[in-house]
Motif scaffolding. Structure first.
Motif, PDB file in Angstrom:
ATOM      1  N   ASN A  32       0.833  -1.207   0.000  1.00  0.00           N
ATOM      2  CA  ASN A  32       0.000   0.000   0.000  1.00  0.00           C
ATOM      3  C   ASN A  32       0.868   1.257   0.000  1.00  0.00           C
ATOM      4  N   LEU A  33       2.175   1.073  -0.218  1.00  0.00           N
ATOM      5  CA  LEU A  33       3.104   2.198  -0.209  1.00  0.00           C
ATOM      6  C   LEU A  33       3.187   2.883  -1.565  1.00  0.00           C
ATOM      7  N   GLY A  34       2.846   2.168  -2.627  1.00  0.00           N
ATOM      8  CA  GLY A  34       2.905   2.742  -3.963  1.00  0.00           C
ATOM      9  C   GLY A  34       4.306   2.806  -4.546  1.00  0.00           C
ATOM     10  N   LEU A  35       5.233   2.070  -3.951  1.00  0.00           N
ATOM     11  CA  LEU A  35       6.611   2.076  -4.428  1.00  0.00           C
ATOM     12  C   LEU A  35       7.074   0.643  -4.672  1.00  0.00           C
ATOM     13  N   SER A  36       8.053   0.512  -5.562  1.00  0.00           N
ATOM     14  CA  SER A  36       8.613  -0.797  -5.859  1.00  0.00           C
ATOM     15  C   SER A  36       9.614  -1.206  -4.782  1.00  0.00           C
ATOM     16  N   LYS A  37      10.027  -2.462  -4.836  1.00  0.00           N
ATOM     17  CA  LYS A  37      11.059  -2.950  -3.917  1.00  0.00           C
ATOM     18  C   LYS A  37      12.345  -2.157  -4.107  1.00  0.00           C
ATOM     19  N   THR A  38      12.655  -1.808  -5.347  1.00  0.00           N
ATOM     20  CA  THR A  38      13.891  -1.074  -5.617  1.00  0.00           C
ATOM     21  C   THR A  38      13.821   0.341  -5.052  1.00  0.00           C
ATOM     22  N   HIS A  39      12.653   0.967  -5.064  1.00  0.00           N
ATOM     23  CA  HIS A  39      12.494   2.281  -4.421  1.00  0.00           C
ATOM     24  C   HIS A  39      12.849   2.176  -2.938  1.00  0.00           C
ATOM     25  N   ILE A  40      12.352   1.124  -2.300  1.00  0.00           N
ATOM     26  CA  ILE A  40      12.595   0.947  -0.871  1.00  0.00           C
ATOM     27  C   ILE A  40      14.077   0.664  -0.615  1.00  0.00           C
ATOM     28  N   LEU A  41      14.700  -0.147  -1.467  1.00  0.00           N
ATOM     29  CA  LEU A  41      16.135  -0.402  -1.324  1.00  0.00           C
ATOM     30  C   LEU A  41      16.930   0.886  -1.466  1.00  0.00           C
ATOM     31  N   THR A  98      14.874  12.309   3.088  1.00  0.00           N
ATOM     32  CA  THR A  98      14.243  13.353   3.898  1.00  0.00           C
ATOM     33  C   THR A  98      13.562  12.717   5.112  1.00  0.00           C
ATOM     34  N   ALA A  99      13.062  13.542   5.992  1.00  0.00           N
ATOM     35  CA  ALA A  99      12.312  13.038   7.148  1.00  0.00           C
ATOM     36  C   ALA A  99      11.088  12.248   6.689  1.00  0.00           C
ATOM     37  N   GLU A 100      10.427  12.731   5.633  1.00  0.00           N
ATOM     38  CA  GLU A 100       9.268  12.012   5.084  1.00  0.00           C
ATOM     39  C   GLU A 100       9.690  10.660   4.537  1.00  0.00           C
ATOM     40  N   GLY A 101      10.868  10.619   3.917  1.00  0.00           N
ATOM     41  CA  GLY A 101      11.396   9.362   3.396  1.00  0.00           C
ATOM     42  C   GLY A 101      11.710   8.378   4.508  1.00  0.00           C
ATOM     43  N   LYS A 102      12.246   8.895   5.614  1.00  0.00           N
ATOM     44  CA  LYS A 102      12.543   8.030   6.762  1.00  0.00           C
ATOM     45  C   LYS A 102      11.259   7.463   7.360  1.00  0.00           C
ATOM     46  N   GLN A 103      10.228   8.276   7.407  1.00  0.00           N
ATOM     47  CA  GLN A 103       8.943   7.813   7.930  1.00  0.00           C
ATOM     48  C   GLN A 103       8.366   6.729   7.024  1.00  0.00           C
ATOM     49  N   TYR A 109       9.579  -1.095   6.323  1.00  0.00           N
ATOM     50  CA  TYR A 109      10.197  -2.145   7.133  1.00  0.00           C
ATOM     51  C   TYR A 109       9.128  -3.050   7.748  1.00  0.00           C
ATOM     52  N   GLU A 110       8.031  -2.447   8.216  1.00  0.00           N
ATOM     53  CA  GLU A 110       6.930  -3.244   8.775  1.00  0.00           C
ATOM     54  C   GLU A 110       6.329  -4.141   7.699  1.00  0.00           C
ATOM     55  N   HIS A 111       6.147  -3.585   6.507  1.00  0.00           N
ATOM     56  CA  HIS A 111       5.605  -4.348   5.385  1.00  0.00           C
ATOM     57  C   HIS A 111       6.548  -5.502   5.022  1.00  0.00           C
ATOM     58  N   GLU A 113       8.778  -6.956   6.961  1.00  0.00           N
ATOM     59  CA  GLU A 113       8.780  -7.954   8.034  1.00  0.00           C
ATOM     60  C   GLU A 113       7.585  -8.892   7.900  1.00  0.00           C
ATOM     61  N   THR A 114       6.422  -8.332   7.611  1.00  0.00           N
ATOM     62  CA  THR A 114       5.231  -9.154   7.405  1.00  0.00           C
ATOM     63  C   THR A 114       5.423 -10.088   6.219  1.00  0.00           C
ATOM     64  N   LEU A 115       5.976  -9.552   5.151  1.00  0.00           N
ATOM     65  CA  LEU A 115       6.215 -10.330   3.938  1.00  0.00           C
ATOM     66  C   LEU A 115       7.209 -11.463   4.190  1.00  0.00           C
ATOM     67  N   VAL A 116       8.293 -11.169   4.873  1.00  0.00           N
ATOM     68  CA  VAL A 116       9.301 -12.188   5.182  1.00  0.00           C
ATOM     69  C   VAL A 116       8.702 -13.266   6.082  1.00  0.00           C
ATOM     70  N   ASN A 117       7.913 -12.862   7.060  1.00  0.00           N
ATOM     71  CA  ASN A 117       7.262 -13.847   7.931  1.00  0.00           C
ATOM     72  C   ASN A 117       6.303 -14.730   7.147  1.00  0.00           C
ATOM     73  N   ARG A 118       5.593 -14.150   6.189  1.00  0.00           N
ATOM     74  CA  ARG A 118       4.665 -14.906   5.360  1.00  0.00           C
ATOM     75  C   ARG A 118       5.413 -15.918   4.484  1.00  0.00           C
ATOM     76  N   MET A 119       6.544 -15.505   3.950  1.00  0.00           N
ATOM     77  CA  MET A 119       7.275 -16.366   3.024  1.00  0.00           C
ATOM     78  C   MET A 119       8.250 -17.323   3.707  1.00  0.00           C
ATOM     79  N   PHE A 120       8.853 -16.884   4.808  1.00  0.00           N
ATOM     80  CA  PHE A 120       9.909 -17.683   5.427  1.00  0.00           C
ATOM     81  C   PHE A 120       9.654 -17.981   6.902  1.00  0.00           C
TER      82      PHE A 120
END
Length: 141
Positions: A32-41, A98-103, A109-111, A113-120
């Protein structure tokens, strides 16, 4: 002739491809973030390493500098990152979270963690560490 299926090459290829598809499907269906995995990386890199030049981001993310331009344009527009001058080389620009980016990164990170728990989640902590070590070795080859 080598029996590739019995020696594991084909099986490993199939498993790696299936895990990547599952990871992408899980990310896309619950993102629900609207960004790709690479954006987050990219945001994670800027958060952990500080301001970086686009060329450094390209090298670390294994994309072209044009790919970095595409990735960063969305992040710049949303004000998750900003472009600044490099202090040691005034001719060069760098990107900074930016501060918004950190938020947003905290939400990601929460997303993740949920994904990793679901898969692994069925793996023990030791198995997860071993898997991480194996993946890192593969990336370094």
């Amino acid at each position: 002739m080598i029996d590739r299926h019995n020696n594991g090459i084909t099986a490993l290829f199939e498993v790696a491809a299936a895990i990547e598809r599952k990871w992408a499907n899980e990310w896309n269906s619950h993102n629900n973030l609207g960004l790709s995995k690479t954006h987050i990386l990219l945001l994670d890199l800027l958060d952990s390493k500080g301001p970086l030049r686009p060329s450094d981001l390209a090298e670390t993310l294994h994309v072209t500098t044009g790919g970095v331009t595409v990735l960063t344009s969305k992040l710049l527009k949303a004000e998750y990152i900003k472009k600044t001058q490099n202090q040691s080389d005034r001719r060069a620009s760098q990107l900074e979270i930016t501060a918004e980016g950190k938020q947003l990164l905290e939400e990601a990170y929460e997303h993740i963690e949920t994904l990793v728990n679901r898969m692994f989640g069925m793996l023990t902590a030791d198995e997860l560490k071993t898997l991480q070590v194996i993946f890192m070795k593969c990336l370094q080859a």
